[in-house]
Scaffold this motif. Structure first.
Motif, mmCIF file in Angstrom:
data_model
loop_
_atom_site.group_PDB
_atom_site.id
_atom_site.type_symbol
_atom_site.label_atom_id
_atom_site.label_comp_id
_atom_site.label_asym_id
_atom_site.label_seq_id
_atom_site.Cartn_x
_atom_site.Cartn_y
_atom_site.Cartn_z
ATOM 1 N N SER A 33 -2.325 5.121 1.787
ATOM 2 C CA SER A 33 -3.012 5.095 0.455
ATOM 3 C C SER A 33 -3.951 6.384 0.017
ATOM 4 O O SER A 33 -4.470 6.971 1.148
ATOM 5 C CB SER A 33 -3.952 3.896 0.136
ATOM 6 N N PHE B 77 -5.083 -4.172 -6.489
ATOM 7 C CA PHE B 77 -4.628 -2.571 -6.088
ATOM 8 C C PHE B 77 -4.674 -2.067 -7.433
ATOM 9 O O PHE B 77 -3.490 -2.634 -8.487
ATOM 10 C CB PHE B 77 -3.634 -2.409 -5.275
ATOM 11 N N LEU C 206 -2.074 4.270 -4.536
ATOM 12 C CA LEU C 206 -3.201 3.542 -4.417
ATOM 13 C C LEU C 206 -4.318 4.282 -4.207
ATOM 14 O O LEU C 206 -4.424 5.015 -3.315
ATOM 15 C CB LEU C 206 -3.115 2.338 -3.267
ATOM 16 N N ILE D 169 0.901 -1.279 0.032
ATOM 17 C CA ILE D 169 0.124 -0.033 -0.277
ATOM 18 C C ILE D 169 0.855 1.046 0.086
ATOM 19 O O ILE D 169 1.834 1.287 0.724
ATOM 20 C CB ILE D 169 -1.129 0.164 1.221
ATOM 21 N N VAL E 136 -7.014 5.813 -1.297
ATOM 22 C CA VAL E 136 -8.112 5.236 -1.772
ATOM 23 C C VAL E 136 -9.553 5.932 -1.932
ATOM 24 O O VAL E 136 -10.015 6.746 -1.017
ATOM 25 C CB VAL E 136 -8.602 3.708 -0.942
ATOM 26 N N VAL F 71 -9.414 -0.074 -5.327
ATOM 27 C CA VAL F 71 -9.217 -1.419 -5.099
ATOM 28 C C VAL F 71 -10.421 -2.239 -5.303
ATOM 29 O O VAL F 71 -11.679 -1.831 -5.324
ATOM 30 C CB VAL F 71 -9.194 -1.605 -3.345
ATOM 31 N N LEU G 94 -7.464 0.453 4.768
ATOM 32 C CA LEU G 94 -7.279 1.024 3.416
ATOM 33 C C LEU G 94 -7.306 2.485 3.597
ATOM 34 O O LEU G 94 -6.399 3.371 3.073
ATOM 35 C CB LEU G 94 -8.153 0.817 2.427
#
Length: 245
Positions: free
Chosen positions: A142, A195, A111, A107, A144, A114, A137
């Protein structure tokens, strides 16, 4: 002085672990430990006044940084050549395999999206597993913004529990600026996590590889690193062409 001693002990422990992982060929994990240990050792160096000790710590930092740089180049080369493949064998009743420990080396700030394919995000404990994965996450590093879940419907026990649980997770993720997209499939069988920074992780048991704790107030109930696991295999690959399909 005592605080510096504590940091030095922490650095020694982390770097010892880095060398062990390095020796056993677990390069990606060792790189994480090297970087953490080097940061701690630099803190010790800055707080040390004795010139001889400073020279000693400075040389240690240099040595570990050189080794970490070599590992970084080795891993990058394997990724570019499409040769990176690592397998982790999780043994029956083993501990230390929380989602943080398993996924953290893969990670980074690149990123942003996902994909989780797991047919068994149905029962309460499986919904909690998925929630813990999502929590990991969003803690970073990350960035995300999108999580995609492909799973199967719980037809035997009714859909309300599964639907309401996933909806609650979805609503909660929105508070953190993360969108959860859930798709159901009656034919899904394989389990994998992708990822968009190129990493692909296949786990034999999906996210559900933890054993049920002995009780709500037993060790391992909250901390998954202390939760015994079922035996399973984890295969980790890297591909510059990994993408949503």
């Amino acid at each position: 002085m005592s605080s510096v001693f504590g940091v030095e002990n922490s650095a020694s422990g982390v770097l010892r672990r880095a060398v062990e992982l390095d020796t056993s060929g677990r390069y990606q994990e060792s790189l994480v430990c090297y970087q953490e240990g080097i940061d701690l050792l630099i803190q010790v160096l800055k707080a040390t006044k004795d010139d001889a000790k400073r020279a000693h710590y400075r040389q240690k930092v240099t040595d570990y940084m050189e080794r970490a740089e070599k590992i970084k180049h080795h891993v990058l080369k394997e990724k570019e050549e499409g040769k990176y493949h690592k397998q982790i064998k999780i043994l029956e009743n083993s501990t230390g395999y929380s989602y943080e420990n398993l996924f953290k080396p893969y990670i980074n700030e690149m990123l942003t999206e996902v994909w989780v394919e797991d047919p068994y995000i149905r029962y309460v404990h499986q919904l909690y597993n998925f929630l813990r994965f999502c929590e990991m996450l969003i803690k970073g590093p990350s960035k995300v913004k999108q999580i995609n879940l492909l799973t199967s419907r719980d037809e035997e026990n009714g859909k309300d529990q599964q639907r309401s649980g996933l909806q609650e997770i979805k609503n909660s993720l929105l508070d953190y600026g993360v969108t959860l997209d859930v798709t159901f499939s009656s034919s899904i069988h394989d389990r994998e996590i992708r990822f968009n920074n190129g990493w692909l992780i296949k786990i034999g048991r999906g996210l559900d590889y933890f054993k049920k704790p002995q009780g709500r107030f037993s060790i391992g109930y909250c901390d998954y690193d202390l939760r015994p696991c079922y035996e399973t295999s984890v295969d980790i690959f890297h591909s510059n062409h990994t993408r949503k399909t």
